[in-house]
Write an enzyme that holds these catalytic residues in place. Structure first.
Site, PDB file in Angstrom:
ATOM      1  N   HIS A  50      46.638  25.422   1.737  1.00 58.36           N
ATOM      2  CA  HIS A  50      47.509  25.353   2.911  1.00 58.36           C
ATOM      3  C   HIS A  50      48.310  24.046   2.874  1.00 58.36           C
ATOM      4  O   HIS A  50      47.757  22.978   2.631  1.00 58.36           O
ATOM      5  CB  HIS A  50      46.618  25.374   4.153  1.00 58.36           C
ATOM      6  CG  HIS A  50      47.346  25.549   5.436  1.00 58.36           C
ATOM      7  ND1 HIS A  50      47.583  26.798   5.991  1.00 58.36           N
ATOM      8  CD2 HIS A  50      47.864  24.653   6.302  1.00 58.36           C
ATOM      9  CE1 HIS A  50      48.221  26.648   7.142  1.00 58.36           C
ATOM     10  NE2 HIS A  50      48.406  25.366   7.350  1.00 58.36           N
ATOM     11  N   ASP A  98      43.829  28.853   0.681  1.00 59.47           N
ATOM     12  CA  ASP A  98      44.100  28.322   2.020  1.00 59.47           C
ATOM     13  C   ASP A  98      42.799  28.186   2.810  1.00 59.47           C
ATOM     14  O   ASP A  98      42.096  29.171   3.044  1.00 59.47           O
ATOM     15  CB  ASP A  98      45.062  29.261   2.759  1.00 59.47           C
ATOM     16  CG  ASP A  98      45.731  28.620   3.950  1.00 59.47           C
ATOM     17  OD1 ASP A  98      45.024  27.926   4.715  1.00 59.47           O
ATOM     18  OD2 ASP A  98      46.940  28.821   4.126  1.00 59.47           O
TER      19      ASP A  98
END
Length: 231
Positions: A201, A170
């Protein structure tokens, strides 16, 4: 799909609304489905429809209503620029209270039979977390919840079951931030964490380049199992 926009009246002024999707049977447990920063767009409405087909009464509240009503943005350069502009003007605590109000309203609908959970993505994950801290939902699920690590003072208020999905790579939420979230719930038996290796993400969103089908379907299955247990 039986779906429509409806007003959410239990807030401080008029204009709050949400996309309501009903299951094929017409009744079921409730889900407040909380958007990413692109608004209640075609993807979020499709996810709401997906959960409705799974048997839930789903309400996707218009989080940006205080800035601009019914934001519906694409994932292109212009849409993303507008999305981040809107994000900067959001008061997270106030938006969390709006999501909590949406959950309380959902409970009053005759179609809802059973408990109500909140599921949120990115910003929506944080707002689902805040709704849980407010005591307005029976369970919560945060997909890569942006900003949760900055609101860990609320963790002790969450006694309901809560499920966290995080992406290993992420770029918006650091590994240290995820570790801080896990530490805040250490020793608590109400929190579950799943980490998804090799993905970024937004892996659940099929409209974005970081979409990962295997991780998305695995997270969806885990979410459905969690909801079946809790609602």
């Amino acid at each position: 799909m039986n779906a429509k926009w409806i007003d959410i009246p239990n807030v401080d002024k008029q204009g709050f609304s949400g996309y309501l999707a009903l299951p094929p049977t017409g009744t079921g447990p409730g889900i407040v489905l909380v958007q990413e920063i692109w608004g209640v767009n075609s993807h979020i409405r499709a996810v709401a429809d997906q959960y409705a087909k799974d048997g839930f009464v789903v309400l996707a509240p218009d989080v940006f209503w205080r800035q601009e009503a019914k934001v519906d943005l694409d994932y292109d350069e212009a849409g993303t620029a507008k999305a981040f502009e809107l994000r900067q003007s959001v008061d997270d605590a106030r938006a969390g209270a709006d999501v909590a109000a949406a959950a309380e309203f959902l409970k009053t609908l005759p179609e809802v039979k059973g408990g109500v959970a909140a599921i949120g993505f990115c910003l929506g994950g944080q707002l689902a977390y805040r709704a849980a801290a407010a005591g307005s939902v029976d369970a919560a699920i945060a997909y890569y919840g942006g900003g949760i690590h900055g609101a860990l003072d609320l963790a002790e208020k969450i006694t309901q079951p809560i499920l966290f999905h995080h992406a290993e790579n992420d770029k918006m939420i650091s590994a240290d931030a995820v570790a801080d979230i896990k530490a805040a719930f250490a020793g608590s038996d109400n929190a579950r964490f799943f980490d998804y290796p090799g993905v970024d993400h937004g892996f659940n969103c099929w409209g974005r380049p970081m979409y990962d089908q295997k991780s998305a379907v695995l997270a969806h299955g885990r979410t459905l199992e969690f909801l079946a247990e809790q609602l």
